[in-house]
Design a protein around this motif. Structure first.
Motif, PDB file in Angstrom:
ATOM      1  N   VAL A  18       2.474 -35.574  -0.512  1.00  0.00           N
ATOM      2  CA  VAL A  18       2.529 -36.880  -0.230  1.00  0.00           C
ATOM      3  C   VAL A  18       3.772 -37.566  -0.307  1.00  0.00           C
ATOM      4  CG1 VAL A  18       1.583 -39.117  -1.023  1.00  0.00           C
ATOM      5  CG2 VAL A  18       0.201 -37.036  -1.602  1.00  0.00           C
ATOM      6  N   ALA A  19       4.612 -37.494  -0.996  1.00  0.00           N
ATOM      7  CA  ALA A  19       5.977 -38.322  -1.003  1.00  0.00           C
ATOM      8  C   ALA A  19       6.922 -37.768  -0.059  1.00  0.00           C
ATOM      9  CB  ALA A  19       6.580 -38.137  -2.428  1.00  0.00           C
ATOM     10  N   GLU A  20       6.985 -36.578   0.275  1.00  0.00           N
ATOM     11  CA  GLU A  20       7.751 -36.233   1.247  1.00  0.00           C
ATOM     12  C   GLU A  20       7.291 -36.129   2.928  1.00  0.00           C
ATOM     13  OE1 GLU A  20       9.122 -32.361   0.081  1.00  0.00           O
ATOM     14  OE2 GLU A  20      10.466 -33.115  -1.451  1.00  0.00           O
ATOM     15  N   ARG A  21       6.107 -36.749   2.881  1.00  0.00           N
ATOM     16  CA  ARG A  21       5.358 -36.781   4.189  1.00  0.00           C
ATOM     17  C   ARG A  21       5.123 -38.016   4.854  1.00  0.00           C
ATOM     18  NH1 ARG A  21       2.320 -32.074   5.719  1.00  0.00           N
ATOM     19  NH2 ARG A  21       2.445 -30.328   4.331  1.00  0.00           N
ATOM     20  N   ASP A  22       5.246 -38.494   6.029  1.00  0.00           N
ATOM     21  CA  ASP A  22       4.772 -39.613   6.662  1.00  0.00           C
ATOM     22  C   ASP A  22       3.192 -39.681   6.375  1.00  0.00           C
ATOM     23  OD1 ASP A  22       3.355 -41.072   8.875  1.00  0.00           O
ATOM     24  OD2 ASP A  22       5.300 -41.850   8.822  1.00  0.00           O
ATOM     25  N   ALA A  23       2.587 -40.813   6.010  1.00  0.00           N
ATOM     26  CA  ALA A  23       1.250 -41.016   5.593  1.00  0.00           C
ATOM     27  C   ALA A  23       0.259 -40.332   6.766  1.00  0.00           C
ATOM     28  CB  ALA A  23       0.939 -42.397   5.234  1.00  0.00           C
ATOM     29  N   LEU A  24       0.589 -40.597   7.842  1.00  0.00           N
ATOM     30  CA  LEU A  24      -0.137 -39.964   8.969  1.00  0.00           C
ATOM     31  C   LEU A  24      -0.037 -38.540   9.048  1.00  0.00           C
ATOM     32  CD1 LEU A  24       0.525 -42.664  11.706  1.00  0.00           C
ATOM     33  CD2 LEU A  24      -1.425 -42.492  10.161  1.00  0.00           C
ATOM     34  N   GLU A  25       0.925 -37.842   8.509  1.00  0.00           N
ATOM     35  CA  GLU A  25       1.028 -36.559   8.186  1.00  0.00           C
ATOM     36  C   GLU A  25       0.414 -35.820   7.119  1.00  0.00           C
ATOM     37  OE1 GLU A  25       4.983 -35.717   8.739  1.00  0.00           O
ATOM     38  OE2 GLU A  25       4.994 -36.038  10.914  1.00  0.00           O
ATOM     39  N   ILE A  26      -0.208 -36.541   6.321  1.00  0.00           N
ATOM     40  CA  ILE A  26      -1.081 -36.222   5.238  1.00  0.00           C
ATOM     41  C   ILE A  26      -2.477 -35.375   5.663  1.00  0.00           C
ATOM     42  CG2 ILE A  26      -2.260 -36.554   2.804  1.00  0.00           C
ATOM     43  CD1 ILE A  26      -0.229 -38.655   2.884  1.00  0.00           C
ATOM     44  N   THR A  27      -2.390 -34.163   5.455  1.00  0.00           N
ATOM     45  CA  THR A  27      -3.451 -33.638   6.108  1.00  0.00           C
ATOM     46  C   THR A  27      -4.380 -32.395   4.813  1.00  0.00           C
ATOM     47  OG1 THR A  27      -2.210 -31.323   6.458  1.00  0.00           O
ATOM     48  CG2 THR A  27      -2.823 -33.115   8.112  1.00  0.00           C
ATOM     49  N   GLY A  28      -5.370 -32.416   5.231  1.00  0.00           N
ATOM     50  CA  GLY A  28      -6.045 -31.292   4.275  1.00  0.00           C
ATOM     51  C   GLY A  28      -6.876 -31.965   3.318  1.00  0.00           C
ATOM     52  N   MET A 307     -11.589 -40.595  11.279  1.00  0.00           N
ATOM     53  CA  MET A 307     -12.521 -39.568  11.773  1.00  0.00           C
ATOM     54  C   MET A 307     -11.651 -38.423  12.354  1.00  0.00           C
ATOM     55  SD  MET A 307     -15.237 -41.071  11.149  1.00  0.00           S
ATOM     56  CE  MET A 307     -16.104 -39.599  11.784  1.00  0.00           C
ATOM     57  N   ALA A 308     -10.343 -38.695  12.967  1.00  0.00           N
ATOM     58  CA  ALA A 308      -9.584 -37.581  13.220  1.00  0.00           C
ATOM     59  C   ALA A 308      -9.344 -36.451  11.936  1.00  0.00           C
ATOM     60  CB  ALA A 308      -8.114 -38.077  13.511  1.00  0.00           C
ATOM     61  N   GLN A 309      -9.257 -37.163  10.773  1.00  0.00           N
ATOM     62  CA  GLN A 309      -9.270 -36.233   9.672  1.00  0.00           C
ATOM     63  C   GLN A 309     -10.589 -35.311   9.489  1.00  0.00           C
ATOM     64  OE1 GLN A 309      -6.194 -35.574   8.136  1.00  0.00           O
ATOM     65  NE2 GLN A 309      -5.494 -36.960   9.677  1.00  0.00           N
ATOM     66  N   PHE A 310     -11.597 -36.094   9.780  1.00  0.00           N
ATOM     67  CA  PHE A 310     -12.842 -35.655   9.549  1.00  0.00           C
ATOM     68  C   PHE A 310     -13.039 -34.210  10.509  1.00  0.00           C
ATOM     69  CE2 PHE A 310     -17.242 -35.008  11.088  1.00  0.00           C
ATOM     70  CZ  PHE A 310     -18.155 -34.983   9.644  1.00  0.00           C
ATOM     71  N   PHE A 311     -12.885 -34.370  11.883  1.00  0.00           N
ATOM     72  CA  PHE A 311     -12.907 -33.319  12.618  1.00  0.00           C
ATOM     73  C   PHE A 311     -11.813 -32.275  12.745  1.00  0.00           C
ATOM     74  CE2 PHE A 311     -15.056 -37.052  14.750  1.00  0.00           C
ATOM     75  CZ  PHE A 311     -16.225 -36.233  14.842  1.00  0.00           C
ATOM     76  N   ARG A 312     -10.604 -32.679  12.291  1.00  0.00           N
ATOM     77  CA  ARG A 312      -9.586 -31.816  12.042  1.00  0.00           C
ATOM     78  C   ARG A 312      -9.833 -30.723  10.680  1.00  0.00           C
ATOM     79  NH1 ARG A 312      -5.683 -35.111  11.416  1.00  0.00           N
ATOM     80  NH2 ARG A 312      -4.920 -34.809  13.846  1.00  0.00           N
ATOM     81  N   ASP A 313     -10.370 -31.406   9.594  1.00  0.00           N
ATOM     82  CA  ASP A 313     -10.581 -30.621   8.535  1.00  0.00           C
ATOM     83  C   ASP A 313     -11.980 -29.740   8.647  1.00  0.00           C
ATOM     84  OD1 ASP A 313      -8.640 -31.798   7.167  1.00  0.00           O
ATOM     85  OD2 ASP A 313      -9.632 -33.136   5.864  1.00  0.00           O
ATOM     86  N   GLN A 314     -12.766 -29.990   9.405  1.00  0.00           N
ATOM     87  CA  GLN A 314     -14.123 -29.226  10.089  1.00  0.00           C
ATOM     88  C   GLN A 314     -13.560 -28.092  10.578  1.00  0.00           C
ATOM     89  OE1 GLN A 314     -17.652 -29.056  10.241  1.00  0.00           O
ATOM     90  NE2 GLN A 314     -17.538 -30.006   8.323  1.00  0.00           N
ATOM     91  N   ALA A 315     -12.536 -28.238  11.631  1.00  0.00           N
ATOM     92  CA  ALA A 315     -12.085 -27.337  12.472  1.00  0.00           C
ATOM     93  C   ALA A 315     -11.179 -26.335  11.432  1.00  0.00           C
ATOM     94  CB  ALA A 315     -11.393 -27.983  13.473  1.00  0.00           C
ATOM     95  N   ALA A 316     -10.404 -26.850  10.590  1.00  0.00           N
ATOM     96  CA  ALA A 316      -9.673 -26.033   9.877  1.00  0.00           C
ATOM     97  C   ALA A 316     -10.338 -24.903   8.864  1.00  0.00           C
ATOM     98  CB  ALA A 316      -8.768 -26.991   8.922  1.00  0.00           C
ATOM     99  N   ALA A 317     -11.553 -25.470   8.424  1.00  0.00           N
ATOM    100  CA  ALA A 317     -12.257 -24.658   7.525  1.00  0.00           C
ATOM    101  C   ALA A 317     -13.246 -23.864   8.456  1.00  0.00           C
ATOM    102  CB  ALA A 317     -13.349 -25.679   6.799  1.00  0.00           C
TER     103      ALA A 317
END
Length: 366
Positions: A18-28, A307-317
């Motif tokens: 978290v701290a070392e990332r831009d908020a929009l780059e927080i993933t997973g 919603m981008a996180q929703f679909f990205r996490d589905q694809a990752a899993a």
């Protein structure tokens, strides 16, 4: 000497995740239990924020189902005004687990809903979805016929879907003191008459919320043994509170309880999952960037990021390409426009809770 923390991945530590990332780059943030593909039959219900899921699914050509599409010939605006296409059935907003349990009980068992009807200016309103018919129904019989259509749609949605998305919104509600039946909004606001001897305010605690959601899940799973339930918590703060607390702390209280219920159900129910749209919008790491100036309405870019996180996490899993919404058509005007809240003022009035804002000091005489 070794210990478990030495082998944890970087997303388990605040500094690297978290701290070392831009908020929009927080993933997973989401580790989904179940795959949701384009062919998956999905229905949605809940508080106002739940409608964003259906829009995002349709934009990406996912199979969101509408079991109560309404009569042919309505304009898009009329469909919105009459609550067609907002959720998968025409209940209006379902704010609490108790309200969800009520609707499911009436739809999936032999239990009959109460015959109570609210009146205003010669028109008739459904106490459990007072906002679905602008101006009210012409008669109580018309109201009950419409409600039966909705109950049939709920039953068909539960039995005919693969994933049921439910957004929990509130812990506060108003009930009938004698029967315990819960209303969509305080009597006397949209319609009806408030009776202090009959109508009682409740603020559901953890045990009651868990009991109601567990009972609701039991009904749905009994009706559809393949059904998956995906829970979310609405990030939208309370419009008003009758709890006696400041509305800010009342909001934290309600949302924290709902979030805790979601976690407990995910841990104990194999067919229940939770998607963290609430955290993505409200967490301090995002510095409020997804809220409009009123600090309630969620901006379109917030919904898009969720919603981008929703679909990205589905694809990752589960593999496959990340589903991306079509690019918007570029505006002709060269003047930079200020982004509008996702819900306009007129659209917010379709959420029964928003009507409470009209009773705030300084608004009552307006």
């Amino acid at each position: 000497m070794t210990h478990p923390y030495q082998t944890l991945p970087e997303d388990r530590f605040w500094r690297t995740a978290v701290a070392e990332r831009d908020a929009l780059e927080i993933t997973g943030l989401w580790k989904p239990k179940h795959a949701i593909a384009r062919r998956t039959r999905i229905v949605t219900a809940g508080s106002c924020f739940a409608q964003h899921f259906s829009r995002a699914l349709l934009a990406r050509r996912y199979r969101w189902l509408d079991f109560e599409p309404g009569p042919a010939g309505l304009t898009p605006e009329q469909r919105k005004d009459y609550h067609y296409g907002t959720f998968s059935f025409r209940t209006g907003n379902i704010y609490t687990p108790k309200m969800l349990l009520q609707w499911l009980t009436w739809a999936l068992t032999e239990a009959e809903p109460p015959g109570e009807v609210w009146e205003k200016d010669g028109r008739f309103y459904d106490p459990f979805r007072p906002g679905v018919e602008p101006g009210g129904f012409a008669s109580a019989e018309e109201l009950w016929t419409s409600r039966r259509d909705t109950l049939r749609a709920i039953a068909e949605a539960v039995r005919g879907s693969h994933v049921f998305v439910f957004t929990m919104g509130l812990t506060e509600a108003w009930q009938d003191r004698a029967t315990g039946v819960e209303y969509a909004v305080c009597p006397g606001t949209v319609a009806g008459q408030f009776d202090a001897g009959r109508h009682v305010f409740v603020n559901h605690g953890f045990g009651a919320l868990m009991g109601d959601m567990t009972a609701a899940l039991r009904l749905m799973f009994r009706a559809n043994r393949r059904l998956i339930v995906l829970l979310t918590v609405s990030p939208v703060p309370l419009t008003a509170t009758a709890s006696g607390s400041h509305v800010l702390t009342a909001t934290s209280h309600s949302k924290s309880l709902l979030r805790a219920v979601a976690s407990e159900l995910v841990a104990t129910q194999a067919r229940v999952d939770y998607f963290p749209s609430y955290e993505i919008i409200t967490h301090p790491a995002y510095k409020g960037r997804f809220f409009a100036p009123n600090l309630r309405s969620v901006l379109p870019e917030g919904v898009d990021h969720v919603m981008a996180q929703f679909f990205r996490d589905q694809a990752a899993a589960f593999g496959g390409e990340v589903a991306v919404a079509p690019a918007p058509v570029p505006a002709v005007a060269a003047v930079e426009e200020v982004p509008e809240p996702e819900l306009t003022e007129a659209e917010e009035l379709r959420c029964e809770e928003e009507i409470l804002a009209a009773f705030a000091p300084g608004q009552r005489d307006g």
